[in-house]
Design a protein around this motif. Structure first.
Motif, PDB file in Angstrom:
ATOM      1  N   ASP A   1       0.867  -1.146  -0.039  1.00 18.65           N
ATOM      2  CA  ASP A   1       0.092  -0.036  -0.005  1.00 18.65           C
ATOM      3  C   ASP A   1       0.844   1.123  -0.131  1.00 18.65           C
ATOM      4  OD1 ASP A   1      -2.781   1.150   0.742  1.00 18.65           O
ATOM      5  OD2 ASP A   1      -1.301   2.319   2.089  1.00 18.65           O
ATOM      6  N   LEU A   2       2.260   1.200   0.869  1.00 17.26           N
ATOM      7  CA  LEU A   2       2.734   2.424   1.086  1.00 17.26           C
ATOM      8  C   LEU A   2       3.552   2.510  -0.253  1.00 17.26           C
ATOM      9  CD1 LEU A   2       4.017   2.238   4.570  1.00 17.26           C
ATOM     10  CD2 LEU A   2       2.234   3.760   3.706  1.00 17.26           C
ATOM     11  N   ALA A   3       3.813   1.654  -1.071  1.00 20.98           N
ATOM     12  CA  ALA A   3       4.733   1.653  -2.078  1.00 20.98           C
ATOM     13  C   ALA A   3       3.809   2.464  -3.282  1.00 20.98           C
ATOM     14  CB  ALA A   3       5.075   0.340  -2.793  1.00 20.98           C
ATOM     15  N   ARG A   4       2.651   2.468  -3.420  1.00 20.86           N
ATOM     16  CA  ARG A   4       1.881   3.190  -4.485  1.00 20.86           C
ATOM     17  C   ARG A   4       1.786   4.690  -4.294  1.00 20.86           C
ATOM     18  NH1 ARG A   4      -2.982   4.933  -2.774  1.00 20.86           N
ATOM     19  NH2 ARG A   4      -3.839   4.142  -0.887  1.00 20.86           N
ATOM     20  N   ARG A   5       2.171   5.190  -3.051  1.00 18.25           N
ATOM     21  CA  ARG A   5       2.049   6.606  -2.863  1.00 18.25           C
ATOM     22  C   ARG A   5       3.155   7.402  -3.537  1.00 18.25           C
ATOM     23  NH1 ARG A   5      -1.688   6.959   1.742  1.00 18.25           N
ATOM     24  NH2 ARG A   5      -2.346   4.893   2.072  1.00 18.25           N
ATOM     25  N   ASP A   6       2.904   8.887  -3.272  1.00 18.25           N
ATOM     26  CA  ASP A   6       3.603   9.715  -4.127  1.00 18.25           C
ATOM     27  C   ASP A   6       5.072   9.850  -3.857  1.00 18.25           C
ATOM     28  OD1 ASP A   6       2.877  11.097  -2.048  1.00 18.25           O
ATOM     29  OD2 ASP A   6       1.756  12.688  -3.209  1.00 18.25           O
ATOM     30  N   PHE A   7       5.293  10.640  -2.353  1.00 17.85           N
ATOM     31  CA  PHE A   7       6.512  10.885  -2.113  1.00 17.85           C
ATOM     32  C   PHE A   7       6.882  10.082  -0.894  1.00 17.85           C
ATOM     33  CE2 PHE A   7       4.517  14.603  -4.370  1.00 17.85           C
ATOM     34  CZ  PHE A   7       5.292  14.556  -5.555  1.00 17.85           C
ATOM     35  N   THR A   8       8.067   9.934  -0.921  1.00 18.01           N
ATOM     36  CA  THR A   8       8.725   9.086   0.423  1.00 18.01           C
ATOM     37  C   THR A   8       8.193   9.825   1.939  1.00 18.01           C
ATOM     38  OG1 THR A   8      10.756  10.577   0.478  1.00 18.01           O
ATOM     39  CG2 THR A   8      10.695   8.387  -0.697  1.00 18.01           C
ATOM     40  N   ILE A   9       8.012  11.161   1.792  1.00 12.59           N
ATOM     41  CA  ILE A   9       7.663  11.871   3.094  1.00 12.59           C
ATOM     42  C   ILE A   9       6.243  11.495   3.443  1.00 12.59           C
ATOM     43  CG2 ILE A   9       9.389  13.340   3.099  1.00 12.59           C
ATOM     44  CD1 ILE A   9       7.489  15.387   2.025  1.00 12.59           C
TER      45      ILE A   9
END
Length: 446
Positions: A110-118
């Motif tokens: 789930d986190l891998a699909r998000r835009d920016f690391t922060i």
């Protein structure tokens, strides 16, 4: 990392209920980022292993806000909290939205699909911070990086290019080189994004840090937001009052104005009419006669194209129209007050000041002193309750009808005539005196 985030009571109730019923659950995204930075989050988003129907079964009051994408809103004490099931996104066909989503059981996916690391960090009190993509490291380095390949992230959702600049503005972070290069390469994809979404991100950049418009220029995004601006790059003004080209002048003026959206927009757009009104005299000095009117027309077109609301458009267009006016006498101040009213007049002083600060500093002192005098005149006019609009005129339409006028256009013309007299001669704002003037001028009564 040993980190403790102070989670609001209602958010903790949701997390606890999910976790006590055997479902993983975390706060995620912006609220984690802001908490780590010591800021107060505006929204608290929750991600969970529970499927939407399982969330619905657990809570009494749930709104199906985006169930197709795994999101429901849990209502507690009339406040809504978005709860989204772990998911991966399917193919992005339109450069903005995934065609479908697939629910997964792994938080990392789930986190891998998000835009920016922060924005790809999660937290709960039991497991602490989950940071698979070095978001904390990038927060410490004050840098914007994408989760994975920038080109992939931006091809999925073109709005992310603008969001990168916006986060850079809001957080005072730099943007990594690979992100900047990818934005340059994919800049035209911003055309896939609605004008409304572009406008909202652009507003946040303007308000947070207008200097970041430079990034929009360098990456080429600005030409797709305000195409007219391209012509300002390197447009020399060739005038003793100006030492900057038109783009530089506009940007400096935008930085100098108060941090209100309509004022920022005014300064950004206030001189675009110079592009079409430039004339050069025999001494090779350029002039821009009537550029303010031309600029106001251009600004209106730009703002309408970006779907700004009518109130903002009216404010900006009016301020641009009069930004080059002369306010060197009490009479000129009162006439401008009559045209635009007290609030916009006070904004106009701010606009003129920012304009001066973006010009040749040699002439700054005298011009700023003239503005101080104009502001002092305003204060005196207000203090003495001197009339500058029909509302404060001591004669009205009803009074004119009582002495023999018919309803209609003539009454408006007579009142306008009287107002002009009173603006120049405040001592004449007396009902008896004004009716005598009317009778002598219009009714031939001696």
């Amino acid at each position: 990392m040993n980190l403790k985030i102070n989670i609001p009571k209602n958010v903790k109730i949701i997390l606890d209920k999910l976790m006590n019923n055997g479902y993983e659950a975390y706060i995620v995204g912006g609220c984690v980022r802001d908490s780590v930075l010591g800021k107060s989050p505006k929204d608290w988003d929750i991600t969970t292993k529970a499927k939407p129907e399982e969330v619905i079964n657990l809570f009494d009051n749930v709104i199906l806000t985006g169930i197709k994408h795994g999101t429901v809103t849990v209502m507690i004490d009339k406040e809504g909290y978005e709860v989204t099931t772990y998911r991966i996104d399917g193919e992005y066909e339109d450069g903005r939205h995934p065609k479908k989503v697939e629910f997964v059981s792994d938080l990392r996916e789930d986190l891998a699909r998000r835009d920016f690391t922060i924005n790809a960090m999660a937290y709960n009190p039991k497991n602490g911070l989950v940071d698979y993509f070095n978001g904390i490291d990038d927060l410490n380095k004050k840098i914007i990086k994408t989760v994975g390949e920038p080109k992939k992230r931006f091809c999925e959702d073109a709005l992310r290019m603008l969001r990168a600049v916006r986060f850079s503005a809001q957080l005072k972070f730099s943007i990594s080189n690979d992100v900047l290069l990818s934005i340059k390469e994919l800049k035209s994809n911003i055309n896939k994004v609605s004008k409304e979404r572009i406008r909202e991100e652009f507003n946040k950049i303007l308000i947070s840090n207008a200097e970041k418009i430079e990034i929009l220029k360098e990456t080429g995004l600005l030409q797709f937001i305000i195409p007219e601006f391209v012509k300002t790059y390197g447009f020399e003004q060739n005038n003793p009052y100006h030492i900057y080209n038109l783009y530089e002048h506009s940007l400096i003026a935008t930085k100098e104005i108060d941090n209100e959206l309509h004022l920022k927009l005014t300064m950004l757009l206030h001189d675009l009419g110079k592009l079409y009104t430039k004339t050069t005299d025999k001494n090779n000095i350029s002039h821009f006669y009537k550029h303010a009117i031309e600029s106001s027309n251009i600004a209106e077109k730009i703002l309408k194209d970006l779907k700004y609301d009518n109130a903002t458009i009216k404010q900006v267009v009016t301020l641009i129209k009069y930004h080059d006016c002369t306010l060197n006498t009490k009479l000129s101040v009162k006439k401008m007050l009559n045209r635009i009213g007290k609030d916009l007049f006070e904004d106009l002083i701010k606009v003129k000041r920012a304009d001066i600060l973006a010009q040749n500093p040699i002439y700054k002192k005298d011009r700023l002193l003239n503005l101080v005098k104009a502001k002092n005149e305003l204060e005196k006019i207000l203090e003495k309750n001197e009339c500058f609009n029909l509302k404060d005129l001591r004669v009205n339409g009803k009074d004119l009808i009582e002495i023999g006028f018919s309803k209609g256009k003539e009454i408006g013309e007579v009142l306008s005539y009287l107002l002009n007299i009173v603006i120049e001669n405040p001592e004449l704002n007396n009902k008896q005196k004004l009716l005598i003037i009317v009778k002598n001028r219009f009714l031939n009564v001696n």
